[in-house]
Design a protein around this motif. Structure first.
Motif, PDB file in Angstrom:
ATOM      1  N   LEU A 136      -0.469  -6.987   8.787  1.00 28.07           N
ATOM      2  CA  LEU A 136       0.921  -7.408   8.705  1.00 28.07           C
ATOM      3  C   LEU A 136       1.619  -6.914   7.440  1.00 28.07           C
ATOM      4  O   LEU A 136       2.778  -6.497   7.476  1.00 28.07           O
ATOM      5  N   ASP A 137       0.915  -6.981   6.299  1.00 30.37           N
ATOM      6  CA  ASP A 137       1.555  -6.592   5.034  1.00 30.37           C
ATOM      7  C   ASP A 137       1.316  -5.137   4.659  1.00 30.37           C
ATOM      8  O   ASP A 137       1.629  -4.721   3.547  1.00 30.37           O
ATOM      9  N   SER A 138       0.780  -4.333   5.572  1.00 32.42           N
ATOM     10  CA  SER A 138       0.486  -2.929   5.261  1.00 32.42           C
ATOM     11  C   SER A 138       1.737  -2.112   4.974  1.00 32.42           C
ATOM     12  O   SER A 138       1.660  -1.050   4.353  1.00 32.42           O
ATOM     13  N   LEU A 139       2.888  -2.591   5.431  1.00 31.00           N
ATOM     14  CA  LEU A 139       4.129  -1.853   5.228  1.00 31.00           C
ATOM     15  C   LEU A 139       4.842  -2.256   3.943  1.00 31.00           C
ATOM     16  O   LEU A 139       6.008  -1.909   3.733  1.00 31.00           O
ATOM     17  N   MET A 140       4.131  -2.958   3.044  1.00 34.32           N
ATOM     18  CA  MET A 140       4.693  -3.304   1.747  1.00 34.32           C
ATOM     19  C   MET A 140       4.469  -2.201   0.718  1.00 34.32           C
ATOM     20  O   MET A 140       5.075  -2.204  -0.350  1.00 34.32           O
ATOM     21  N   ILE A 197      -2.435  -0.895  -6.621  1.00 34.57           N
ATOM     22  CA  ILE A 197      -3.690  -1.598  -6.330  1.00 34.57           C
ATOM     23  C   ILE A 197      -3.883  -1.810  -4.833  1.00 34.57           C
ATOM     24  O   ILE A 197      -4.966  -1.550  -4.302  1.00 34.57           O
ATOM     25  N   PHE A 198      -2.875  -2.269  -4.132  1.00 31.06           N
ATOM     26  CA  PHE A 198      -2.955  -2.663  -2.726  1.00 31.06           C
ATOM     27  C   PHE A 198      -3.426  -1.511  -1.838  1.00 31.06           C
ATOM     28  O   PHE A 198      -2.968  -0.384  -1.959  1.00 31.06           O
ATOM     29  N   TYR A 199      -4.352  -1.823  -0.921  1.00 32.39           N
ATOM     30  CA  TYR A 199      -4.835  -0.817   0.034  1.00 32.39           C
ATOM     31  C   TYR A 199      -4.463  -1.270   1.437  1.00 32.39           C
ATOM     32  O   TYR A 199      -4.878  -2.344   1.884  1.00 32.39           O
ATOM     33  N   PRO A 200      -3.664  -0.479   2.170  1.00 34.99           N
ATOM     34  CA  PRO A 200      -3.082  -0.945   3.437  1.00 34.99           C
ATOM     35  C   PRO A 200      -3.967  -0.801   4.670  1.00 34.99           C
ATOM     36  O   PRO A 200      -3.534  -1.131   5.777  1.00 34.99           O
ATOM     37  N   LEU A 201      -5.174  -0.281   4.524  1.00 34.08           N
ATOM     38  CA  LEU A 201      -6.060  -0.091   5.666  1.00 34.08           C
ATOM     39  C   LEU A 201      -7.269  -1.031   5.580  1.00 34.08           C
ATOM     40  O   LEU A 201      -7.781  -1.266   4.484  1.00 34.08           O
ATOM     41  N   PRO A 202      -7.717  -1.599   6.722  1.00 27.37           N
ATOM     42  CA  PRO A 202      -7.172  -1.426   8.073  1.00 27.37           C
ATOM     43  C   PRO A 202      -5.770  -2.010   8.172  1.00 27.37           C
ATOM     44  O   PRO A 202      -5.433  -2.972   7.482  1.00 27.37           O
ATOM     45  N   PHE A 203      -4.966  -1.439   9.060  1.00 24.64           N
ATOM     46  CA  PHE A 203      -3.560  -1.797   9.159  1.00 24.64           C
ATOM     47  C   PHE A 203      -3.401  -3.260   9.546  1.00 24.64           C
ATOM     48  O   PHE A 203      -4.080  -3.769  10.431  1.00 24.64           O
ATOM     49  N   LEU A 209      -1.056   4.259  -5.092  1.00 23.69           N
ATOM     50  CA  LEU A 209      -0.804   5.686  -5.321  1.00 23.69           C
ATOM     51  C   LEU A 209      -2.107   6.461  -5.394  1.00 23.69           C
ATOM     52  O   LEU A 209      -2.230   7.552  -4.806  1.00 23.69           O
ATOM     53  N   PHE A 210      -3.094   5.928  -6.089  1.00 21.84           N
ATOM     54  CA  PHE A 210      -4.339   6.658  -6.338  1.00 21.84           C
ATOM     55  C   PHE A 210      -5.351   6.511  -5.203  1.00 21.84           C
ATOM     56  O   PHE A 210      -6.058   7.463  -4.881  1.00 21.84           O
ATOM     57  N   LEU A 211      -5.432   5.335  -4.589  1.00 21.49           N
ATOM     58  CA  LEU A 211      -6.404   5.155  -3.510  1.00 21.49           C
ATOM     59  C   LEU A 211      -5.996   5.918  -2.257  1.00 21.49           C
ATOM     60  O   LEU A 211      -6.848   6.455  -1.547  1.00 21.49           O
ATOM     61  N   LEU A 212      -4.695   5.989  -1.978  1.00 25.77           N
ATOM     62  CA  LEU A 212      -4.240   6.729  -0.805  1.00 25.77           C
ATOM     63  C   LEU A 212      -4.172   8.234  -1.058  1.00 25.77           C
ATOM     64  O   LEU A 212      -4.295   9.023  -0.123  1.00 25.77           O
TER      65      LEU A 212
END
Length: 424
Positions: free
Chosen positions: A318-322, A310-316, A326-329
């Motif tokens: 603090l927690d983007s490195l968690m 579920i989580f989307y890391p962008l925009p980058f 799979l599907f959004l990226l």
């Protein structure tokens, strides 16, 4: 089909040359040798952004274990500068990961010493895997498992190399990434061997490849459910007795490897099943959870589902490195939901075996303490990427060509961000 799509009459004087160039680029990626070389150049360029490709990563622990084996011991002979995630037991330092990567590194450490570059080693393995994906795509097409055009095969290889979380691991070195890439190598070999060979050779070589996966990342053996099914299916007509003997020959190598790993544990920690997790130097953020829930627990299911799907890391941030979805990226993976069209029973069973390979590999991942942090993207899902890629290939055939191309380009753009992120 992609060849058909790019060969239609152009509406613009420059569209036909562009279409031909795009097709030729995909054909370069479809070729195992050229895709490996391209991947090697790209991964080397990314590695160079973060230091010398001939240097050491922050955590080249397999080098130290290879050195220990060369000196006839299981505990590390030389203690690395950082012991993060290593096992302290009885006044000695161990690794809790299975040992195959260290065994593969032994000849290099013997010749070049502890400073042999784990970064260079890992990116070479990474490039080899890209070529093996190209081989796998040719094999599934040749065997009639999936009907793919040359351009479709090239697009899938490009997607794997640069549009999945694989892109974040291959240029980096580090014990965690090196182990995962060697695990993928073993699983790819298991699939290719099952498709390519018949008889004793198929079962023995496939069993050896799966044993390699077990000796690298234990849970990855579940990703081999599909090749095991395929071998049994293709040999069903030879009779149950002979088939049973062939299957036993393949399974024996996996069982022997598991027995040797158990013995490895017994000698180090006094237990057949103890890999040293209770004594490893975990990150501070895990200490409280480990004390309450242990290493595998349903407690971790919600957070792992969130950061892997579920989580989307962008925009980058603090927690983007968690982790990351799979599907959004990697939106081409959405094609798996188109894989179950009306086909014969044989094809349906094959596809459900791919699903079983994915789900059973995913269970320990979802119950594991931690998301793969520090990571950009769902790193642990890489363990079942091979069956996932085949299921994607089946579903992708029902997509318009332009939709698949756009999905791959979006995937590549999103993962290109990781090239500039220091994953430390």
């Amino acid at each position: 089909m992609y060849e058909k799509a790019v060969s239609q009459p152009a509406t613009h004087p420059h569209s036909a040359p562009r279409a031909i160039s795009a097709r030729m680029l995909l054909w370069v990626w479809e070729n195992p040798a050229s895709s490996s070389m391209l991947a090697l150049l790209i991964y080397a360029a990314v590695a160079n952004l973060h230091g010398s490709i001939f240097g050491l990563s922050e955590h080249p622990y397999y080098n130290y274990l290879a050195d220990a084996y060369l000196h006839g011991q299981l505990a590390l002979r030389v203690i690395p500068p950082s012991i993060y995630d290593l096992v302290l037991y009885g006044g000695k330092v161990y690794l809790y990961w299975p040992p195959l990567p260290a065994i593969l590194l032994m000849p290099f450490v013997a010749v070049f010493g502890l400073n042999f570059s784990d970064i260079a080693f890992t990116l070479v393995i990474g490039a080899m895997n890209v070529g093996l994906v190209a081989v796998l795509m040719r094999q599934v097409n040749a065997r009639g498992v999936i009907s793919l055009t040359r351009s479709q095969r090239g697009l899938l290889v490009l997607f794997f190399a640069a549009g999945t979380v694989y892109f974040t691991l291959a240029p980096r070195g580090r014990v965690w990434f090196t182990g995962q890439l060697i695990g993928i190598l073993c699983i790819l070999l298991a699939y290719i061997v099952a498709l390519r060979y018949r008889g004793w050779k198929a079962f023995l070589l496939a069993g050896l490849a799966v044993a390699g996966a077990a000796a690298t990342r234990n849970s990855m053996v579940f990703a081999a459910i599909w090749p095991a099914y395929y071998l049994l299916r293709e040999h069903w007509s030879i009779g149950h007795k002979r088939l049973a003997s062939l299957a036993a020959a393949g399974a024996a190598q996996v069982l022997l490897t598991v027995a040797l790993l158990a013995l490895h544990n017994l000698v180090r920690f006094g237990s057949l099943t103890d890999v040293g997790i209770a004594y490893h130097q975990m990150g501070q953020i895990f200490v409280e959870d480990y004390a309450r829930y242990g290493y595998f627990n349903l407690h971790y299911l919600p957070i792992n589902l969130y950061y892997q799907y579920i989580f989307y890391p962008l925009p980058f941030r603090l927690d983007s490195l968690m982790g990351g979805s799979l599907f959004l990226l990697s939106p081409l993976f959405f094609a798996i939901f188109w894989a179950f069209d009306k086909t014969g029973r044989r094809e349906q069973v094959s596809r459900w075996m791919l699903v079983a390979s994915i789900l059973l590999t995913n269970i320990p991942i979802l119950l594991l303490m931690g998301t793969g942090f520090v990571t950009y993207g769902p790193r642990y899902t890489l363990d079942f990427t091979v069956p996932l890629l085949l299921l994607t290939a089946i579903g992708m055939r029902r997509w318009p060509a332009i939709a698949a191309v756009v999905a791959v380009l979006l995937s590549i753009l999103q993962y290109a961000v990781s090239a500039f992120i220091p994953l430390t």
